[in-house]
Design a protein around this motif. Structure first.
Motif, PDB file in Angstrom:
ATOM      1  N   SER A  47       0.982  -1.208  -0.133  1.00  0.00           N
ATOM      2  CA  SER A  47       0.101  -0.045   0.135  1.00  0.00           C
ATOM      3  C   SER A  47       0.815   1.273   0.074  1.00  0.00           C
ATOM      4  N   ASP A  58      -5.538   4.565   0.036  1.00  0.00           N
ATOM      5  CA  ASP A  58      -4.222   4.850  -0.562  1.00  0.00           C
ATOM      6  C   ASP A  58      -4.154   5.119  -1.831  1.00  0.00           C
ATOM      7  N   ARG A  61      -4.289   2.315  -4.605  1.00  0.00           N
ATOM      8  CA  ARG A  61      -5.712   1.648  -4.973  1.00  0.00           C
ATOM      9  C   ARG A  61      -6.360   2.681  -5.638  1.00  0.00           C
TER      10      ARG A  61
END
Length: 230
Positions: A47, A58, A61
């Motif tokens: 992440s 984050d 994503r």
């Protein structure tokens, strides 16, 4: 006897031609490819530390989510010059996938590239000393320079599957660019999300594009305001 030989030759040619057609259909994803995920290869998604748009998701994503939205939108491939820079939502090319995905994560990519060109116009050979905010941020060579200057550079070896993850950006010979998908093929090589005017926008084509064009850059959008190099 001669007729039998001719028939055999014709049959062999037909089978060979059929095989070539099937291979091309598979190559360009007209024939579905099996789909896998990171966990199928014991790959752990890393992440991002940053959440630029403060939505609780984050950056990596969010970038992936923006690219997936582009797949759903499925804009018509059209390469054109637009006053103000931005094409309408129903049109786009490969570079539009990039800025739209980054916009979803909270980045004004056009403003970022325009500012960097103003700071170091000599760093951008494609600009040739004369910037044009209406198009600079939609040119692959310019995006490549910006990514090399301000984000994390990663391996270009597509077989090093642990080093590729969803939301990464990959550049091919300064002529094409794509976002890495969260789907992988049976070798663990990720699919790409891109707009090349082809049948699918999200497809198993990293190895195809690498073979045809060569991978010239692979980046993770960990933004560093100060350039890594001048």
């Amino acid at each position: 006897m001669k007729m039998r030989t001719i028939n055999r030759i014709l049959m062999a040619l037909c089978l060979a031609a059929g095989g070539v057609v099937l291979w091309i259909l598979y190559l360009y994803n007209y024939i579905p490819h099996r789909q896998f995920r990171d966990e199928d290869f014991q790959i752990v998604f890393q992440s991002a530390e940053n959440d630029q748009n403060h939505n609780g998701i984050d950056d990596f994503r969010d970038i992936l989510a923006g690219a997936k939205q582009e797949v759903l939108r499925n804009p018509h491939y059209r390469s054109a010059y637009y006053e103000g820079g931005y094409p309408p939502p129903e049109e786009g090319v490969c570079t539009d996938v990039i800025w739209r995905s980054l916009e979803t994560a909270g980045y004004d990519f056009k403003a970022m590239i325009d500012a960097d060109i103003a700071q170091c116009v000599a760093c951008y050979p494609r600009v040739d000393g004369h910037s044009d905010p209406n198009i600079d941020f939609r040119r692959v060579p310019n995006i490549h320079v910006f990514l090399a200057r301000h984000t994390r550079s990663l391996t270009t070896d597509i077989n090093d599957i642990d080093e590729w993850q969803a939301g990464d950006i990959v550049v091919f010979s300064d002529s094409h660019i794509a976002i890495v998908s969260d789907i992988r093929n049976h070798h663990g090589v990720p699919f790409l999300i891109h707009n090349a005017g082809l049948y699918k926008m999200e497809e198993d084509c990293l190895w195809r594009e690498a073979f045809l064009k060569g991978v010239s850059g692979h980046y993770r959008f960990i933004y560093h305001e100060a350039a890594w190099h001048e």
